[in-house]
Write a protein that holds these residues in place. Structure first.
Motif, PDB file in Angstrom:
ATOM      1  N   VAL A  86       2.584  -4.409  -2.527  1.00 23.43           N
ATOM      2  CA  VAL A  86       1.613  -4.121  -1.555  1.00 23.43           C
ATOM      3  C   VAL A  86       0.565  -3.075  -2.303  1.00 23.43           C
ATOM      4  N   GLU A  87       0.830  -2.899  -3.562  1.00 23.89           N
ATOM      5  CA  GLU A  87       0.012  -2.114  -4.536  1.00 23.89           C
ATOM      6  C   GLU A  87      -1.550  -2.032  -4.075  1.00 23.89           C
ATOM      7  N   LYS A  88      -1.871  -3.420  -4.198  1.00 27.41           N
ATOM      8  CA  LYS A  88      -3.381  -3.824  -4.105  1.00 27.41           C
ATOM      9  C   LYS A  88      -3.992  -3.385  -2.841  1.00 27.41           C
ATOM     10  N   GLU A  89      -3.226  -3.881  -1.543  1.00 22.29           N
ATOM     11  CA  GLU A  89      -3.570  -3.966  -0.243  1.00 22.29           C
ATOM     12  C   GLU A  89      -3.491  -2.630   0.267  1.00 22.29           C
ATOM     13  N   ILE A  90      -2.825  -1.849  -0.244  1.00 18.25           N
ATOM     14  CA  ILE A  90      -2.877  -0.287   0.613  1.00 18.25           C
ATOM     15  C   ILE A  90      -3.830   0.254   0.302  1.00 18.25           C
ATOM     16  N   ARG A  91      -4.594   0.092  -1.001  1.00 17.88           N
ATOM     17  CA  ARG A  91      -6.047   0.991  -1.392  1.00 17.88           C
ATOM     18  C   ARG A  91      -7.242   0.431  -0.559  1.00 17.88           C
ATOM     19  N   TYR A  92      -7.006  -0.692  -0.012  1.00 17.17           N
ATOM     20  CA  TYR A  92      -8.325  -0.928   0.667  1.00 17.17           C
ATOM     21  C   TYR A  92      -8.873   0.028   1.842  1.00 17.17           C
ATOM     22  N   LEU A  93     -10.229   0.023   1.817  1.00 20.50           N
ATOM     23  CA  LEU A  93     -10.873   0.978   2.796  1.00 20.50           C
ATOM     24  C   LEU A  93     -10.367   1.167   3.946  1.00 20.50           C
ATOM     25  N   GLU A  94      -9.803  -0.096   4.495  1.00 23.62           N
ATOM     26  CA  GLU A  94      -9.469  -0.171   5.855  1.00 23.62           C
ATOM     27  C   GLU A  94      -8.229   0.487   6.023  1.00 23.62           C
ATOM     28  N   VAL A  95      -7.455   0.669   4.995  1.00 20.37           N
ATOM     29  CA  VAL A  95      -6.148   1.191   5.069  1.00 20.37           C
ATOM     30  C   VAL A  95      -6.480   2.821   4.951  1.00 20.37           C
ATOM     31  N   SER A  96      -7.354   2.994   4.056  1.00 16.32           N
ATOM     32  CA  SER A  96      -7.847   4.586   3.771  1.00 16.32           C
ATOM     33  C   SER A  96      -8.357   5.172   5.164  1.00 16.32           C
ATOM     34  N   GLN A  97      -8.935   4.463   6.003  1.00 18.11           N
ATOM     35  CA  GLN A  97      -9.489   4.717   7.364  1.00 18.11           C
ATOM     36  C   GLN A  97      -8.563   5.249   8.083  1.00 18.11           C
ATOM     37  N   GLN A  98      -7.497   4.498   8.163  1.00  9.36           N
ATOM     38  CA  GLN A  98      -6.191   4.797   9.241  1.00  9.36           C
ATOM     39  C   GLN A  98      -5.212   5.786   8.870  1.00  9.36           C
ATOM     40  N   VAL A  99      -5.028   5.839   7.345  1.00  9.56           N
ATOM     41  CA  VAL A  99      -3.813   6.453   6.854  1.00  9.56           C
ATOM     42  C   VAL A  99      -3.665   7.971   7.443  1.00  9.56           C
ATOM     43  N   SER A 100      -4.727   8.758   7.483  1.00  5.84           N
ATOM     44  CA  SER A 100      -4.400   9.993   7.747  1.00  5.84           C
ATOM     45  C   SER A 100      -4.050  10.091   9.263  1.00  5.84           C
ATOM     46  N   LYS A 101      -4.361   9.209  10.107  1.00  5.90           N
ATOM     47  CA  LYS A 101      -3.881   9.421  11.388  1.00  5.90           C
ATOM     48  C   LYS A 101      -2.442   9.137  11.461  1.00  5.90           C
ATOM     49  N   VAL A 102      -2.054   7.971  10.642  1.00  3.02           N
ATOM     50  CA  VAL A 102      -0.355   7.609  10.562  1.00  3.02           C
ATOM     51  C   VAL A 102       0.252   8.741  10.115  1.00  3.02           C
ATOM     52  N   ALA A 103      -0.393   9.373   8.943  1.00  2.00           N
ATOM     53  CA  ALA A 103       0.446  10.552   8.145  1.00  2.00           C
ATOM     54  C   ALA A 103       0.652  11.753   8.963  1.00  2.00           C
ATOM     55  N   ALA A 104      -0.106  11.849  10.132  1.00  2.00           N
ATOM     56  CA  ALA A 104      -0.176  12.893  11.160  1.00  2.00           C
ATOM     57  C   ALA A 104       1.045  12.716  12.045  1.00  2.00           C
ATOM     58  N   ILE A 105       1.809  11.805  11.919  1.00  2.00           N
ATOM     59  CA  ILE A 105       2.755  11.370  12.889  1.00  2.00           C
ATOM     60  C   ILE A 105       4.110  11.812  12.342  1.00  2.00           C
ATOM     61  N   ALA A 117       0.976   6.644  -1.342  1.00  2.00           N
ATOM     62  CA  ALA A 117       1.200   5.090  -1.417  1.00  2.00           C
ATOM     63  C   ALA A 117       2.283   4.797  -0.162  1.00  2.00           C
ATOM     64  N   MET A 118       3.164   5.646   0.066  1.00  2.00           N
ATOM     65  CA  MET A 118       4.328   5.512   1.028  1.00  2.00           C
ATOM     66  C   MET A 118       3.571   5.491   2.387  1.00  2.00           C
ATOM     67  N   TYR A 119       2.650   6.494   2.613  1.00  2.00           N
ATOM     68  CA  TYR A 119       2.074   6.523   3.853  1.00  2.00           C
ATOM     69  C   TYR A 119       0.961   5.517   3.945  1.00  2.00           C
ATOM     70  N   ARG A 120       0.348   5.034   2.836  1.00  2.00           N
ATOM     71  CA  ARG A 120      -0.435   3.863   3.136  1.00  2.00           C
ATOM     72  C   ARG A 120       0.563   2.531   3.547  1.00  2.00           C
ATOM     73  N   ALA A 121       1.576   2.414   2.852  1.00  2.00           N
ATOM     74  CA  ALA A 121       2.420   1.287   3.314  1.00  2.00           C
ATOM     75  C   ALA A 121       2.881   1.175   4.526  1.00  2.00           C
ATOM     76  N   VAL A 122       3.330   2.268   5.230  1.00  5.31           N
ATOM     77  CA  VAL A 122       3.599   2.443   6.400  1.00  5.31           C
ATOM     78  C   VAL A 122       2.079   1.994   7.552  1.00  5.31           C
ATOM     79  N   THR A 123       1.112   2.479   6.958  1.00  6.96           N
ATOM     80  CA  THR A 123      -0.077   2.110   7.660  1.00  6.96           C
ATOM     81  C   THR A 123      -0.260   0.713   7.686  1.00  6.96           C
ATOM     82  N   LEU A 124      -0.310   0.035   6.558  1.00  8.11           N
ATOM     83  CA  LEU A 124      -0.468  -1.435   6.421  1.00  8.11           C
ATOM     84  C   LEU A 124       0.460  -2.097   7.366  1.00  8.11           C
TER      85      LEU A 124
END
Ligand code: DC
Length: 232
Positions: free
Chosen positions: A91-110, A37-44
């Motif tokens: 941001v619990e709800k927003e971070i679970r959207y597919l748009e965020v899921s689609q980007q989060v792995s790239k952000v988590a690789a930094i 969820a923390m990686y998702r929040a940075v992605t958001l």
């Protein structure tokens, strides 16, 4: 009083890590931390600031803004676990959207993003009594965790679970889109250079493909209780 232990639960996306981690934390009176969820929040944050979109990925801008991104987990008494806040907004709800899921792995690789979040995670677990789920908890965040679990389940089963979850929430989405995302994330999470998803040598592998939630909970709880017993 019994000594508190640290429990690390790693595995691919949608293996049911967070469900069991939450249950175990509640049962033992431990803190639950959803590191994904923390990686998702940075992605958001990066998406809201247009550093990241379908056509754009501005890694430098994300790194430059890192000192200003405030990611916190605040305990919700009613729910019995923590929720993620970005700059004081839930941001619990927003971070679970597919748009965020689609980007989060790239952000988590930094690497710079990982460094900042790993430090926060280690701080949250410094007094033990924590159940944390993610990809690198048993390998990087808490290499000395008392109990490490590596959750697995078949790709299709995981995609079905995720699809059901998103549908129940009212998302307009197809099963194929979810399956594609699960596969893409598996690939990115396991092949990235920094802290890829790998099973720690001393982790217990736990395949839950054929278990229902109660069975899964009972089995993991037993592992935790045995470990608590062993450390005294
Ligand atoms: O667990 P999740 O699906 O919410 O995680 C979101 C993403 O964050 C996932 O694609 C991989 C990444 N992640 C990570 O790299 N390290 C962690 N400890 C947790 C998540």
């Amino acid at each position: 009083m019994r000594k508190k232990i640290t429990i690390a639960i790693d595995g691919h996306s949608s293996t049911g890590k967070s469900t069991v981690a939450k249950q175990i934390a509640k049962e033992l009176g431990y803190i639950y931390v959803d590191s994904g969820a923390m990686y998702r929040a940075v992605t958001l944050y990066a998406m809201r600031n247009l550093f990241v979109s379908k056509s754009n990925f501005n890694k430098e801008a994300i790194i430059r803004h890192l000192p200003f991104i405030k990611v916190e987990i605040k305990f919700n008494k009613e729910l019995g676990y923590g929720e993620v806040y970005l700059d004081d907004e839930n941001v619990e709800k927003e971070i679970r959207y597919l748009e965020v899921s689609q980007q989060v792995s790239k952000v988590a690789a930094i690497p710079e993003v990982r460094k900042v979040l790993v430090e926060i995670q280690q701080e949250m677990g410094k007094n033990k009594g924590v159940v944390m789920d993610g990809r690198d908890i048993g390998t990087v965040v808490f290499p000395d965790a008392d109990l490490k679990i590596f959750m697995t389940a078949s790709t299709e089963r995981r995609a079905k679970r995720r699809y059901k979850e998103l549908k129940e929430r009212g998302d307009e989405i197809t099963y194929e889109e979810v399956l594609k995302n699960v596969k893409e994330r598996d690939y990115l999470d396991s092949t990235r250079e920094v802290s890829p998803l790998i099973q720690a040598e001393d982790a217990v592998e736990f395949d839950n493909s054929l278990l229902d939630l109660d069975e899964q909970f009972e089995k993991v709880l037993k592992l935790a209780k045995d470990k608590i017993e062993a450390v005294g």
